[in-house]
Design a protein around this motif. Structure first.
Motif, PDB file in Angstrom:
ATOM      1  N   LYS A 381       4.621   8.508   8.332  1.00  0.00           N
ATOM      2  CA  LYS A 381       3.353   8.793   8.985  1.00  0.00           C
ATOM      3  C   LYS A 381       3.603   8.946  10.484  1.00  0.00           C
ATOM      4  O   LYS A 381       4.253   8.093  11.097  1.00  0.00           O
ATOM      5  N   LEU A 382       3.095  10.028  11.039  1.00  0.00           N
ATOM      6  CA  LEU A 382       3.184  10.237  12.480  1.00  0.00           C
ATOM      7  C   LEU A 382       2.054   9.440  13.123  1.00  0.00           C
ATOM      8  O   LEU A 382       0.886   9.858  13.127  1.00  0.00           O
ATOM      9  N   LEU A 383       2.385   8.271  13.635  1.00  0.00           N
ATOM     10  CA  LEU A 383       1.374   7.387  14.198  1.00  0.00           C
ATOM     11  C   LEU A 383       0.847   7.902  15.525  1.00  0.00           C
ATOM     12  O   LEU A 383      -0.337   7.745  15.846  1.00  0.00           O
ATOM     13  N   PRO A 425       7.052  12.035  -7.637  1.00  0.00           N
ATOM     14  CA  PRO A 425       7.648  10.700  -7.493  1.00  0.00           C
ATOM     15  C   PRO A 425       6.568   9.632  -7.436  1.00  0.00           C
ATOM     16  O   PRO A 425       5.399   9.928  -7.162  1.00  0.00           O
ATOM     17  N   PHE A 426       6.953   8.426  -7.709  1.00  0.00           N
ATOM     18  CA  PHE A 426       6.031   7.299  -7.554  1.00  0.00           C
ATOM     19  C   PHE A 426       6.810   6.110  -7.017  1.00  0.00           C
ATOM     20  O   PHE A 426       8.041   6.027  -7.154  1.00  0.00           O
ATOM     21  N   GLU A 427       6.076   5.185  -6.398  1.00  0.00           N
ATOM     22  CA  GLU A 427       6.699   4.029  -5.771  1.00  0.00           C
ATOM     23  C   GLU A 427       7.353   3.130  -6.818  1.00  0.00           C
ATOM     24  O   GLU A 427       6.778   2.880  -7.877  1.00  0.00           O
ATOM     25  N   THR A 428       8.527   2.650  -6.490  1.00  0.00           N
ATOM     26  CA  THR A 428       9.243   1.778  -7.417  1.00  0.00           C
ATOM     27  C   THR A 428       9.520   0.393  -6.845  1.00  0.00           C
ATOM     28  O   THR A 428       9.764  -0.546  -7.610  1.00  0.00           O
ATOM     29  N   VAL A 429       9.511   0.238  -5.532  1.00  0.00           N
ATOM     30  CA  VAL A 429       9.820  -1.066  -4.953  1.00  0.00           C
ATOM     31  C   VAL A 429       8.753  -2.064  -5.382  1.00  0.00           C
ATOM     32  O   VAL A 429       7.568  -1.728  -5.497  1.00  0.00           O
ATOM     33  N   GLY A 430       9.179  -3.297  -5.675  1.00  0.00           N
ATOM     34  CA  GLY A 430       8.277  -4.268  -6.272  1.00  0.00           C
ATOM     35  C   GLY A 430       7.118  -4.690  -5.397  1.00  0.00           C
ATOM     36  O   GLY A 430       6.070  -5.085  -5.907  1.00  0.00           O
ATOM     37  N   TRP A 431       7.305  -4.642  -4.073  1.00  0.00           N
ATOM     38  CA  TRP A 431       6.213  -4.963  -3.143  1.00  0.00           C
ATOM     39  C   TRP A 431       5.950  -3.683  -2.365  1.00  0.00           C
ATOM     40  O   TRP A 431       6.488  -3.467  -1.288  1.00  0.00           O
ATOM     41  N   ALA A 432       5.093  -2.823  -2.922  1.00  0.00           N
ATOM     42  CA  ALA A 432       5.018  -1.445  -2.450  1.00  0.00           C
ATOM     43  C   ALA A 432       4.024  -1.214  -1.324  1.00  0.00           C
ATOM     44  O   ALA A 432       3.799  -0.082  -0.942  1.00  0.00           O
ATOM     45  N   CYS A 433       3.408  -2.237  -0.796  1.00  0.00           N
ATOM     46  CA  CYS A 433       2.379  -2.050   0.234  1.00  0.00           C
ATOM     47  C   CYS A 433       2.845  -2.566   1.587  1.00  0.00           C
ATOM     48  O   CYS A 433       3.715  -3.436   1.662  1.00  0.00           O
ATOM     49  N   LEU A 434       2.220  -2.074   2.639  1.00  0.00           N
ATOM     50  CA  LEU A 434       2.710  -2.305   3.999  1.00  0.00           C
ATOM     51  C   LEU A 434       2.183  -3.602   4.603  1.00  0.00           C
ATOM     52  O   LEU A 434       1.748  -3.635   5.756  1.00  0.00           O
ATOM     53  N   THR A 435       2.243  -4.684   3.856  1.00  0.00           N
ATOM     54  CA  THR A 435       1.818  -5.968   4.407  1.00  0.00           C
ATOM     55  C   THR A 435       2.717  -6.395   5.566  1.00  0.00           C
ATOM     56  O   THR A 435       2.237  -6.929   6.569  1.00  0.00           O
ATOM     57  N   MET A 436       4.013  -6.173   5.440  1.00  0.00           N
ATOM     58  CA  MET A 436       4.943  -6.647   6.470  1.00  0.00           C
ATOM     59  C   MET A 436       4.833  -5.859   7.774  1.00  0.00           C
ATOM     60  O   MET A 436       4.784  -6.458   8.859  1.00  0.00           O
ATOM     61  N   PRO A 437       4.777  -4.522   7.759  1.00  0.00           N
ATOM     62  CA  PRO A 437       4.558  -3.809   9.028  1.00  0.00           C
ATOM     63  C   PRO A 437       3.258  -4.198   9.709  1.00  0.00           C
ATOM     64  O   PRO A 437       3.195  -4.284  10.939  1.00  0.00           O
ATOM     65  N   TYR A 438       2.210  -4.470   8.916  1.00  0.00           N
ATOM     66  CA  TYR A 438       0.952  -4.893   9.523  1.00  0.00           C
ATOM     67  C   TYR A 438       1.055  -6.331  10.012  1.00  0.00           C
ATOM     68  O   TYR A 438       0.536  -6.675  11.082  1.00  0.00           O
ATOM     69  N   LYS A 439       1.737  -7.174   9.257  1.00  0.00           N
ATOM     70  CA  LYS A 439       1.952  -8.555   9.699  1.00  0.00           C
ATOM     71  C   LYS A 439       2.673  -8.581  11.043  1.00  0.00           C
ATOM     72  O   LYS A 439       2.367  -9.387  11.917  1.00  0.00           O
ATOM     73  N   ASP A 440       3.637  -7.683  11.214  1.00  0.00           N
ATOM     74  CA  ASP A 440       4.417  -7.633  12.453  1.00  0.00           C
ATOM     75  C   ASP A 440       3.758  -6.799  13.543  1.00  0.00           C
ATOM     76  O   ASP A 440       4.372  -6.521  14.576  1.00  0.00           O
ATOM     77  N   ARG A 441       2.537  -6.361  13.301  1.00  0.00           N
ATOM     78  CA  ARG A 441       1.720  -5.646  14.292  1.00  0.00           C
ATOM     79  C   ARG A 441       2.328  -4.313  14.726  1.00  0.00           C
ATOM     80  O   ARG A 441       2.161  -3.867  15.854  1.00  0.00           O
ATOM     81  N   GLU A 442       3.025  -3.655  13.807  1.00  0.00           N
ATOM     82  CA  GLU A 442       3.600  -2.350  14.114  1.00  0.00           C
ATOM     83  C   GLU A 442       2.726  -1.212  13.606  1.00  0.00           C
ATOM     84  O   GLU A 442       2.955  -0.061  13.942  1.00  0.00           O
ATOM     85  N   GLU A 444      -1.626  -0.236  12.295  1.00  0.00           N
ATOM     86  CA  GLU A 444      -3.020  -0.641  12.381  1.00  0.00           C
ATOM     87  C   GLU A 444      -3.583  -0.881  10.971  1.00  0.00           C
ATOM     88  O   GLU A 444      -3.019  -0.393   9.984  1.00  0.00           O
ATOM     89  N   PRO A 445      -4.711  -1.602  10.872  1.00  0.00           N
ATOM     90  CA  PRO A 445      -5.277  -1.880   9.545  1.00  0.00           C
ATOM     91  C   PRO A 445      -5.623  -0.629   8.756  1.00  0.00           C
ATOM     92  O   PRO A 445      -5.521  -0.617   7.536  1.00  0.00           O
ATOM     93  N   ALA A 446      -6.039   0.453   9.433  1.00  0.00           N
ATOM     94  CA  ALA A 446      -6.380   1.677   8.713  1.00  0.00           C
ATOM     95  C   ALA A 446      -5.165   2.245   7.993  1.00  0.00           C
ATOM     96  O   ALA A 446      -5.259   2.708   6.849  1.00  0.00           O
ATOM     97  N   THR A 447      -4.004   2.220   8.662  1.00  0.00           N
ATOM     98  CA  THR A 447      -2.769   2.696   8.027  1.00  0.00           C
ATOM     99  C   THR A 447      -2.405   1.823   6.843  1.00  0.00           C
ATOM    100  O   THR A 447      -1.993   2.315   5.788  1.00  0.00           O
ATOM    101  N   PHE A 448      -2.556   0.525   7.004  1.00  0.00           N
ATOM    102  CA  PHE A 448      -2.281  -0.395   5.902  1.00  0.00           C
ATOM    103  C   PHE A 448      -3.154  -0.072   4.687  1.00  0.00           C
ATOM    104  O   PHE A 448      -2.666   0.022   3.558  1.00  0.00           O
ATOM    105  N   LEU A 449      -4.448   0.113   4.903  1.00  0.00           N
ATOM    106  CA  LEU A 449      -5.357   0.379   3.789  1.00  0.00           C
ATOM    107  C   LEU A 449      -5.080   1.735   3.152  1.00  0.00           C
ATOM    108  O   LEU A 449      -5.205   1.896   1.927  1.00  0.00           O
ATOM    109  N   GLU A 450      -4.724   2.728   3.958  1.00  0.00           N
ATOM    110  CA  GLU A 450      -4.351   4.025   3.393  1.00  0.00           C
ATOM    111  C   GLU A 450      -3.182   3.878   2.424  1.00  0.00           C
ATOM    112  O   GLU A 450      -3.181   4.459   1.331  1.00  0.00           O
ATOM    113  N   ASP A 451      -2.202   3.084   2.813  1.00  0.00           N
ATOM    114  CA  ASP A 451      -1.020   2.912   1.967  1.00  0.00           C
ATOM    115  C   ASP A 451      -1.358   2.145   0.696  1.00  0.00           C
ATOM    116  O   ASP A 451      -0.906   2.499  -0.395  1.00  0.00           O
TER     117      ASP A 451
END
Length: 773
Positions: A381-383, A425-442, A444-451
């Motif tokens: 995503k181009l932030l 393609p579809f996501e395969t990683v077991g924790w497929a959502c951006l909780t960690m980038p949002y936790k680390d404040r890298e 925004e919440p809108a990007t997190f919810l989109e993912d």
């Protein structure tokens, strides 16, 4: 006319004795084969009715679901409650997803599953206890032990010289026969030509064998010791399909069961979601290959734009046999494109994206050797365009071509089958959502919810493709949206949370096809769950089918953290060494073992410094019961005096040897705290740390107060919360006789097998639920 005539039956002709014997043997073999095939009907004496559909929702909380049903916001779940059954579903101790799913899947408590928690403590010989991940480990395996192609198996079975010799002899023999017998070339010409080709084949065999590693390091192995109920069902002849199954990766293949794994599947780097940020912001100084590491798996790279172009690298898996830490790479290039967009090229594939847009999926190929490649998928995503800021997602295993050493499904080809069926393609990683980038404040919440929304939509697409088929009697699908949203969005939902800000809570974002306020994100996740359940009920359930909707645990707001090692220090159970540097506050480095009776590692686990178990144990095993009682008594008496001198912090303390039994009891702690609503263990406790603050006068460090506000974006949780405060949901489209003690997630597996008419294994801990119909 042929369509209007009837053939006369031929006269009966007695078979010959030989034909009669063959026919009799065939009928006997058919009879024996019929008797040998397991039949679910034989399990209970009656033919099972219909099929079974199990929909699992990670983190779906009974309290929130009940309140929303009462308000009329979840019509489909309310219908299930009215026509069938709804009840809170008691979770495990601890209420941690790997623990809970492993037990729900197998009907067995954590001392049997071998999964003590996200974190466990280990005691290396002669060394202090240390934290380690509790549900997987990195291993190295022989390439020959993997499911590989016949060519690769030949190349790794023999040493390169032997493989080259055998290849040379095979080529020589084939071409000699071809030239002399088929093409009838003179031997004087054919044999020298065959020798030349044989030598070339031998050289090719030698080189190819040299390029294939004999051992594969860094494989992420599943530590679960118990199989899911679908494995039991499949062995009994019940065709089973499981999608996004938690704790199911790296399991033996069971004929009759098709399983796409979820929680636990790593990315191609052997991690649980390494992610990357590329930025031209002048305040960032760390460049590739190191970059700046974030707290939870991220790396931020400073890049430079030269002549309207940015050149960078994507760092993939470790190179087998390379220098320590050396990773395979593919190029990443960013260029200006018409219309204010940017052209992002990764590994030779380019897409144009505008600011705020996500790219389509990229397929990446990392070449280990000319014969061994790792296929990955990712998106970006181009932030921000100026200064440039790009988020690059996890490098996930490509389901179309998973590596033989880290399959994402069983059988291995099932993931490829799903990728073909969905066409993408579809996501395969077991924790497929951006909780960690949002936790680390890298982000925004809108990007997190989109993912999160993209993950949900992808899972639903897979589910709809597979559930519409008729090749199963047991279907299970697990969806993670409630868990991921609640972890991060409680700060906008709970007005008593330290991070709650009324203005920010009303900020808007897209989720589930609608524009919502951030304060509505958690209810919106439950509405999406309700909609999906309704679609399954209306489109896919047949008369006589049984539907079970369940969760591994529920949720609470995470307002305040209790740092257990600080608490143990305050109450005299833990003693400290001299602390000269803040880094000594991690990984139990601060513990004076000669004066310490108890310590904490993980998400609420307390261990005694037991003589004969810990390297420097001082607690006599005979004194352990009294010490555990004292710890429990003091913990329950704890009050959050900075908030309210009467506010209890600990609701219950669990003696693990009293509530669990099994061969892996030794992996569990001695005590597990169950905190009151609003509390969770503090961040330092997870890895065996202690929270420090500057000592008086600014020289050195000292323990900080044990309770603190949680100001992290990770604002909701379930771990270390008392079991009765975080029940999951249980729904069924049939009337269930609810036990007096309530429904336990350990009853999902035996109930599923009972519905299917399959014998329940003796090792299951609880009996199945009973139905009124």
């Amino acid at each position: 006319m042929p369509c209007a005539t009837f053939a006369r039956a031929p006269e009966r002709v007695d078979p010959s004795p030989k034909v009669a014997r063959l026919r009799g043997a065939g009928l006997l073999a058919l009879l024996l084969l019929t008797l040998a095939v397991p039949r679910a009907e034989a399990a209970t004496g009656e033919a099972p009715k219909g099929r079974l559909v199990v929909l699992g929702f990670d983190g779906a909380d009974a309290r929130i679901a009940g309140e929303m049903m009462d308000r009329g916001e979840l019509p489909h779940l309310a219908r299930l409650r009215a026509e069938g059954t709804f009840a809170p579903l008691a979770t495990t101790v601890p209420a941690e997803s790997p623990v809970s799913w492993a037990s729900l899947n197998s009907g067995q408590n954590p001392a049997k599953t071998g999964i003590p928690g996200f974190v466990k403590r280990v005691i290396p010989p002669g060394r202090d206890p240390a934290p380690r991940v509790g549900f997987y480990e990195d291993v190295e395996r022989e390439t020959a032990s993997l499911k590989i192609s016949p060519l690769l198996r030949f190349l790794v079975t023999f040493e390169p010289r032997t493989a080259g010799l055998l290849a040379a002899l095979a080529v020589l023999a084939v071409f000699s026969l071809l030239f002399v017998l088929l093409l009838r070339i003179r031997k004087s010409v054919a044999l020298p030509l065959a020798l030349v080709l044989g030598a070339a084949g031998g050289w090719a065999g030698f080189k190819a064998s040299s390029e294939v590693p004999r051992r594969i390091p860094g494989i992420v192995a599943n530590l679960v010791q118990t199989g899911g109920f679908w494995e039991v069902a499949a062995r009994a002849g019940v065709a089973s399909v499981v999608l996004d199954g938690a704790m199911t990766w790296d399991r033996p293949e069971v004929p009759g069961a098709k399983v796409l794994s979820g929680l636990g599947v790593p990315d191609v780097r052997g991690a649980y979601g390494d992610w990357f940020v590329y930025t031209a912001d002048a305040s960032e100084m760390a460049r590739q290959p190191e970059g700046r590491g974030t707290d939870t798996g991220g790396t931020v790279f400073r890049v430079d734009e030269v002549g309207g172009r940015i050149d960078a690298l994507v760092f993939g898996p470790l190179r087998i046999g390379g220098a320590e830490g050396e990773r395979l790479t593919v190029p990443l290039v960013v260029e200006h494109a018409p219309g204010g967009k940017s052209r992002l090229t990764i590994d030779g594939v380019d897409h144009e994206i505008a600011e705020g847009e996500w790219s389509p999926w990229y397929r990446l190929v990392f070449e280990m050797t000319p014969l061994v490649r790792v296929h990955a998928i990712t998106r970006a995503k181009l932030l921000r365009s100026d200064p440039f800021l790009l988020y690059l997602d996890f490098l996930q295993i490509d389901p179309s071509s998973p590596p033989p050493w880290q399959p994402v499904s069983e059988p291995r080809g099932y993931a490829k089958e799903l990728a073909r069926a969905t066409g993408s393609p579809f996501e395969t990683v077991g924790w497929a959502c951006l909780t960690m980038p949002y936790k680390d404040r890298e982000i925004e919440p809108a990007t997190f919810l989109e993912d999160v929304d993209a993950t949900r939509a992808g899972r639903e697409k897979l589910c709809n493709e597979e559930i519409a088929k008729t090749d199963w009697r047991l279907f299970m699908c697990v969806e993670s949206t409630p868990d991921r949203v609640q972890h991060m969005m409680y700060q906008f939902y709970d007005k008593e949370h330290p991070k709650y800000d009324a203005g920010k809570a009303q900020a808007r974002a897209r989720f589930g096809g609608e524009e919502i306020a951030l304060a509505d994100a958690i209810p919106a996740a439950y509405r999406q769950m309700d909609r999906f359940v309704g679609e399954v009920m209306e489109k896919h359930l047949r008369p006589g089918d049984t539907l079970i909707v369940c969760a591994d645990h529920g949720f609470q707001s995470f307002r305040r953290g209790l740092n257990l090692n600080n608490w143990l220090f305050e109450h005299g159970y833990l003693a400290l060494r001299d602390i000269g540097e803040k880094s000594q506050g991690r990984y139990l480095q601060f513990v004076d073992w000669q004066r310490t009776r108890a310590y904490a590692v993980g998400l609420g686990t307390i261990y005694l410094n037991l003589r004969g178990r810990e390297p420097e144990g001082i607690v006599d095993p005979a004194d352990a019961p009294a010490l555990l009682e004292a710890l429990a008594r003091d913990l329950v008496a704890t009050r959050d005096v900075t908030r309210d001198e009467k506010r209890a912090v600990v609701r219950e303390v669990y003696r693990m040897d009293k509530i669990h039994a099994g061969p892996h009891q030794d992996l569990e702690g001695d005590l597990m705290v169950g905190l009151e609503a609003g509390y969770r263990v503090g961040w330092s406790t997870t890895t065996g740390g202690i929270r420090l603050e500057s000592a008086d006068g600014g020289s050195g460090w000292k323990p900080a107060p044990s309770i603190e506000d949680n100001t992290n974006n990770w604002s909701g949780d379930h771990v270390s919360v008392a079991r009765d405060l975080v029940p999951g949901v249980f729904f069924c489209n049939r009337k269930v006789r609810l036990p007096a003690e309530g429904v336990d997630l350990l009853q999902i597996a035996p109930t599923a097998l009972a519905v299917l008419g399959v014998p329940i294994p003796a090792e299951y801990d609880l009996p199945p639920l009973e139905f009124d119909d």
